[in-house]
Design a protein around this motif. Structure first.
Motif, mmCIF file in Angstrom:
data_model
loop_
_atom_site.group_PDB
_atom_site.id
_atom_site.type_symbol
_atom_site.label_atom_id
_atom_site.label_comp_id
_atom_site.label_asym_id
_atom_site.label_seq_id
_atom_site.Cartn_x
_atom_site.Cartn_y
_atom_site.Cartn_z
ATOM 1 N N GLU A 33 0.856 -1.261 0.093
ATOM 2 C CA GLU A 33 0.066 -0.049 -0.024
ATOM 3 C C GLU A 33 0.953 1.235 0.010
ATOM 4 O OE1 GLU A 33 -3.240 2.122 2.859
ATOM 5 O OE2 GLU A 33 -2.959 0.210 2.976
ATOM 6 N N GLY A 34 0.523 2.165 -0.915
ATOM 7 C CA GLY A 34 1.162 3.397 -0.821
ATOM 8 C C GLY A 34 2.374 3.561 -1.589
ATOM 9 N N TRP A 58 6.693 6.983 -2.830
ATOM 10 C CA TRP A 58 5.517 6.483 -2.169
ATOM 11 C C TRP A 58 4.452 7.528 -1.916
ATOM 12 C CZ3 TRP A 58 5.790 1.397 -0.868
ATOM 13 C CH2 TRP A 58 6.901 0.612 -1.157
ATOM 14 N N SER A 60 3.607 8.282 1.200
ATOM 15 C CA SER A 60 3.895 9.047 2.425
ATOM 16 C C SER A 60 5.072 8.243 2.897
ATOM 17 C CB SER A 60 2.797 8.884 3.528
ATOM 18 O OG SER A 60 2.759 7.497 4.093
ATOM 19 N N HIS A 63 4.342 4.953 4.371
ATOM 20 C CA HIS A 63 4.155 3.981 3.616
ATOM 21 C C HIS A 63 5.609 3.275 3.406
ATOM 22 C CE1 HIS A 63 0.245 5.605 2.818
ATOM 23 N NE2 HIS A 63 -0.068 4.447 2.644
ATOM 24 N N TRP A 67 7.051 -0.654 4.014
ATOM 25 C CA TRP A 67 7.867 -1.317 3.078
ATOM 26 C C TRP A 67 9.072 -1.654 3.840
ATOM 27 C CZ3 TRP A 67 9.099 -4.335 -0.565
ATOM 28 C CH2 TRP A 67 10.213 -4.230 -1.328
#
Length: 111
Positions: A33-34, A58, A60, A63, A67
Motif C-alpha cells: 500500500e502506498g 511512495w 507517504s 508507507h 515497506w
C-alpha cells in the motif's frame, strides 16, 4: 509524498551485471500500500565507477517505512545479495530520503 533513493557507485566493468541483476530481480513493491512507482537511473561515469540510483515514489514516508519492515522487503533484499560473489560496487549504497514539499505538473491545454 516521499521519495526513497539509493545511490550505487558501480565498478565500470560490472555495469552489465549490475543492470541485469535489477532487470531480473523479483519486485514486490506493487504489493505494498502506498507504492506509486520505481525507477532505476543510470548517471554519470566517473574515473572509477558509474553512478546509479534507485528512485521509489511512495504516498507517504509512513508507507515507505512499512515497506522496509515488510516480508516483501526482506525477500527482495535477501535474494539480491546472494546473486554473486564478485563485488559490483565500490561500497554499500547510500540512502537518501526526501519528503516532497512541492510538485508542479504539466497542465493540458484544452482546445
Amino acid at each position: 509524498m516521499f521519495i526513497a533513493m539509493n545511490r550505487f557507485k558501480v565498478l565500470k566493468d560490472a555495469t552489465d551485471e549490475f543492470e541485469q541483476r535489477w532487470f531480473s530481480r523479483e519486485s514486490h513493491l506493487h504489493e505494498l500500500e502506498g507504492f506509486i512507482e520505481f525507477h532505476m537511473l543510470r548517471g554519470p561515469e566517473r574515473e572509477d565507477h558509474v553512478l546509479y540510483s534507485s528512485h521509489t515514489l511512495w504516498a507517504s514516508k509512513l508507507h515507505f517505512e512499512a515497506w522496509t519492515r515488510s516480508e516483501q522487503f526482506r525477500a527482495s533484499h535477501t535474494r539480491a545479495s546472494t546473486n554473486s560473489n564478485k563485488p559490483l560496487t565500490l561500497d554499500h549504497p547510500e540512502f537518501e530520503g526526501f519528503e516532497v514539499i512541492q510538485t508542479i505538473g504539466r497542465t493540458t491545454k484544452v482546445a
